[in-house]
Scaffold this motif. Structure first.
Motif, short mmCIF file in Angstrom:
data_model
loop_
_atom_site.label_atom_id
_atom_site.label_comp_id
_atom_site.label_asym_id
_atom_site.label_seq_id
_atom_site.Cartn_x
_atom_site.Cartn_y
_atom_site.Cartn_z
N LYS A 20 1.14 -1.54 -0.56
CA LYS A 20 0.18 -0.57 0.00
C LYS A 20 1.37 1.38 -0.07
CE LYS A 20 -3.62 -2.61 0.09
NZ LYS A 20 -4.43 -2.24 -0.99
N ASP A 21 2.01 0.60 0.14
CA ASP A 21 2.94 2.01 0.38
C ASP A 21 3.35 2.62 -0.93
OD1 ASP A 21 2.75 2.32 3.07
OD2 ASP A 21 4.91 1.26 3.38
N ARG A 22 2.97 2.35 -2.04
CA ARG A 22 3.95 2.48 -3.50
C ARG A 22 2.74 3.48 -4.20
NH1 ARG A 22 4.68 -3.70 -6.14
NH2 ARG A 22 6.72 -3.97 -4.83
N LYS A 23 3.15 4.59 -4.46
CA LYS A 23 1.74 5.63 -4.95
C LYS A 23 2.97 5.87 -6.58
CE LYS A 23 0.57 5.93 -0.31
NZ LYS A 23 -1.25 5.47 0.04
N THR A 24 4.25 5.58 -6.49
CA THR A 24 4.02 6.64 -8.23
C THR A 24 4.43 5.00 -8.46
OG1 THR A 24 6.45 6.28 -7.05
CG2 THR A 24 5.08 7.99 -6.96
N GLY A 25 4.02 4.86 -9.90
CA GLY A 25 4.27 3.39 -10.78
C GLY A 25 5.71 3.06 -10.90
N SER A 26 6.09 2.56 -11.31
CA SER A 26 7.98 1.50 -11.96
C SER A 26 7.67 1.34 -13.13
CB SER A 26 8.51 1.18 -10.71
OG SER A 26 9.35 1.12 -11.31
N LYS A 27 8.90 1.38 -13.88
CA LYS A 27 8.71 0.01 -15.03
C LYS A 27 9.71 -0.52 -15.13
CE LYS A 27 7.06 3.77 -18.45
NZ LYS A 27 6.72 4.76 -17.34
N HIS A 28 10.66 -0.60 -14.08
CA HIS A 28 11.87 -1.50 -13.51
C HIS A 28 11.28 -2.66 -14.08
CE1 HIS A 28 13.61 1.88 -11.35
NE2 HIS A 28 13.52 2.04 -12.18
N ASN A 29 10.58 -3.32 -13.08
CA ASN A 29 9.62 -4.53 -12.99
C ASN A 29 9.55 -5.38 -14.44
OD1 ASN A 29 10.06 -5.01 -10.24
ND2 ASN A 29 7.86 -4.61 -9.43
N GLN A 30 8.79 -4.89 -15.42
CA GLN A 30 8.62 -4.84 -16.76
C GLN A 30 9.96 -5.06 -17.63
OE1 GLN A 30 5.47 -2.19 -18.60
NE2 GLN A 30 5.63 -0.99 -16.83
N ILE A 31 10.61 -4.40 -17.27
CA ILE A 31 12.31 -4.44 -17.53
C ILE A 31 13.01 -5.87 -17.46
CG2 ILE A 31 14.13 -3.01 -17.93
CD1 ILE A 31 12.50 -0.52 -17.71
N LEU A 32 12.93 -5.88 -16.27
CA LEU A 32 13.50 -6.83 -15.82
C LEU A 32 12.55 -8.37 -16.03
CD1 LEU A 32 15.84 -8.14 -13.59
CD2 LEU A 32 14.35 -7.80 -11.93
N MET A 33 11.91 -8.33 -16.25
CA MET A 33 11.19 -9.82 -16.47
C MET A 33 11.74 -10.40 -18.01
SD MET A 33 6.99 -10.65 -15.19
CE MET A 33 6.30 -12.08 -16.10
N SER A 34 11.23 -8.65 -18.90
CA SER A 34 10.93 -9.06 -20.02
C SER A 34 13.31 -9.39 -19.96
CB SER A 34 11.56 -7.29 -20.83
OG SER A 34 10.22 -7.17 -20.85
N ILE A 35 13.55 -8.89 -19.64
CA ILE A 35 15.14 -9.44 -19.60
C ILE A 35 14.96 -10.57 -20.02
CG2 ILE A 35 17.29 -9.72 -18.91
CD1 ILE A 35 17.57 -6.90 -18.79
#
Length: 483
Positions: free
Chosen positions: A11-26
């Motif tokens: 619940k503390d996440r207030k802003t999105g990030s693309k890091h997980n998408q990039i890591l998973m794509s790799i």
């Protein structure tokens, strides 16, 4: 299960990030990295396999090495159809897990037995698994990436291949034969273990009716709580798309839709242009260019075959990395057009050099090497990765698997034909004429891109298909975006 592995309910996440998408794509693209290591494996080991100290029972013949090089392109197109159907029926994740298995078995066979037939069979297995990776990885990556980065993540496919090339060249130059094989076997095994812990794509989860799990996966990928409005809106869009389409491998359905069929021909031609632009042939013929350039006393270029391979693979790495950085900034068409021009000019210069060599006119040794490097750079930074991106962005979830299967099967089959016909063509018309033909194809591709190929960056299918039909988009309610 997903919420236990990934802290998607934070619940503390207030802003999105693309890091997980990039890591998973790799991570997802590791079968393509394994394909790159398999493609490059012959180069540093050819002399050993054909020499007196061959790990096989006897030195391999040129014909046997030729079959080792080309057998992958025979089995890969077959695998494309098998894994294309499997990806639609059993899911992207399960299809990728199955693709990793024959790759692992192939490297294990090479470790156990170095008989020529065993080596050829091992490379057939690797080719079969790699063919599956080439059809499933683009689908997986596209379906986990949001629009703003799907161009960049789409280029990871070819970037992984080039990384595989340079890794095996360096390893082959530094380490013993068996040690290299152990390392290459570890790559697909590690990928298999990691993939077991990764989720299915949100699109396929929604297709299976697992909407809550899809929301959790999307929440982790976007770094938002799965209860966030943006996540629920995205799930709703996926549901709308699923309700209007049934996922299955169906060429008949593709050919029944005139606009989708036109998009298919556009995507196919863009993909085949890369095959016919000659970059693969340039890579095959690179050692001869280096040898001829080394005859020039004013040239300081005198590299061993392995060092040549490392140089070219490094150029590919730089080009692939540049593609990752530019594709979502410049758009697909501009970057593909510029790299087509660079490749066309480079091919023309190589043709001129070969022609002048044939009439005993000497040119500086740095000229063909420079043209070669520019050609490889253009291929890696645009001609290779962008057709994959365009292919996945021009079709709905319903047709994406069918289109990827058909195009990859045709492209891989074309690779096999080109490798087999390249030498006879040169003997018939000369190397200079061959490279001039490649140059013409590259430059003609620029005009085709301008006139016939729509821009797909940050656009939905309605806009893309409106361009294909030559009309302005008419606004409609409940438009389903390209997700």
């Amino acid at each position: 299960m997903v919420s236990k592995i990934y802290n998607v309910n934070d619940k503390d996440r207030k802003t999105g990030s693309k890091h997980n998408q990039i890591l998973m794509s790799i991570v997802v693209c590791m079968p393509i990295l394994a394909y790159g290591t398999a493609m490059g494996w012959i180069s540093p080991n050819k002399a050993l396999l054909m020499g007196e100290s061959s790990p096989s029972e006897r030195p391999l013949t040129e014909e046997e090495v030729s079959w080792m090089a080309s057998i992958m392109f025979i089995f890969a197109p077959i695998a494309v159809f098998v894994y294309g159907v499997a990806a639609d029926k059993f899911g992207r994740k399960n299809a990728l897990l199955c693709a990793t298995l024959p790759i692992s078995v192939g490297w294990a066979v090479k470790l156990i037995c170095a008989h020529p037939i065993a080596l050829i069979a091992a490379r057939a297995l690797i080719g079969f698994g790699s063919g599956g990776g080439f059809v499933v990885c683009p689908l997986y990556v596209k379906e986990i990436s949001e629009d703003s980065i799907r161009g960049m993540t789409g280029t990871f496919i070819i970037f992984s291949q080039t990384v595989g090339n340079v890794v095996v060249f360096i390893l082959g130059d530094l380490l013993p034969f068996k040690t290299v094989l152990w390392i290459l076997l570890a790559i697909p095994l590690v990928h298999f273990c990691i993939l077991l812990r990764l989720p299915e794509t949100p699109s396929y989860l929604v297709k299976c009716g697992k909407n809550e799990e899809a929301a959790k996966v999307l929440g982790w990928l976007r770094s938002f709580p799965n209860t966030d409005k943006s996540i629920s809106d995205e799930v709703e869009r996926l549901i709308i798309e699923q309700n209007t389409s049934e996922l299955k491998f169906s060429p008949k359905l593709l050919f029944a839709d005139k606009t989708a069929l036109k998009a298919f021909w556009v995507a196919l031609i863009v993909n085949l242009t890369r095959e016919f632009c000659g970059c693969i042939a340039v890579l095959v013929y690179a050692s001869h260019i280096f040898a001829e350039a080394g005859k020039d006393p004013d040239s300081s270029i005198a590299l061993s075959p392995n060092k040549q391979s490392i140089l070219l693979a490094s150029v590919q790495i730089v080009g692939s990395f540049l593609a990752c950085q530019l594709v979502d900034r410049t758009g697909r068409k501009p970057l593909l057009a510029v790299t087509s021009v660079v490749a066309g000019v480079s091919m023309c210069l190589l043709g001129v050099w070969f022609y002048l060599q044939s009439i005993s006119v000497a040119l500086p040794g740095w000229l063909p090497i420079t043209a070669l490097c520019f050609c490889i750079f253009a291929d890696a930074s645009g001609l290779q990765p962008l057709p994959f991106v365009i292919m996945t962005e021009m079709f709905s979830f319903q047709l994406r698997g069918t289109v990827a299967t058909l195009i990859m099967a045709i492209s891989l089959g074309t690779d096999f034909a080109l490798l087999k016909l390249f030498a006879p063509l040169n003997n018939c018309i000369g190397y200079h004429s061959t490279f001039w033909i490649f140059s013409f194809i590259c430059l003609a591709n620029v005009f085709y891109l301008i006139l016939c190929v729509p821009e797909t960056k940050m656009r939905n299918l309605e806009d893309i298909y409106a361009d294909l039909e030559g009309r302005r988009r008419k606004r409609k309610k409940n438009v389903v975006p390209n997700v």
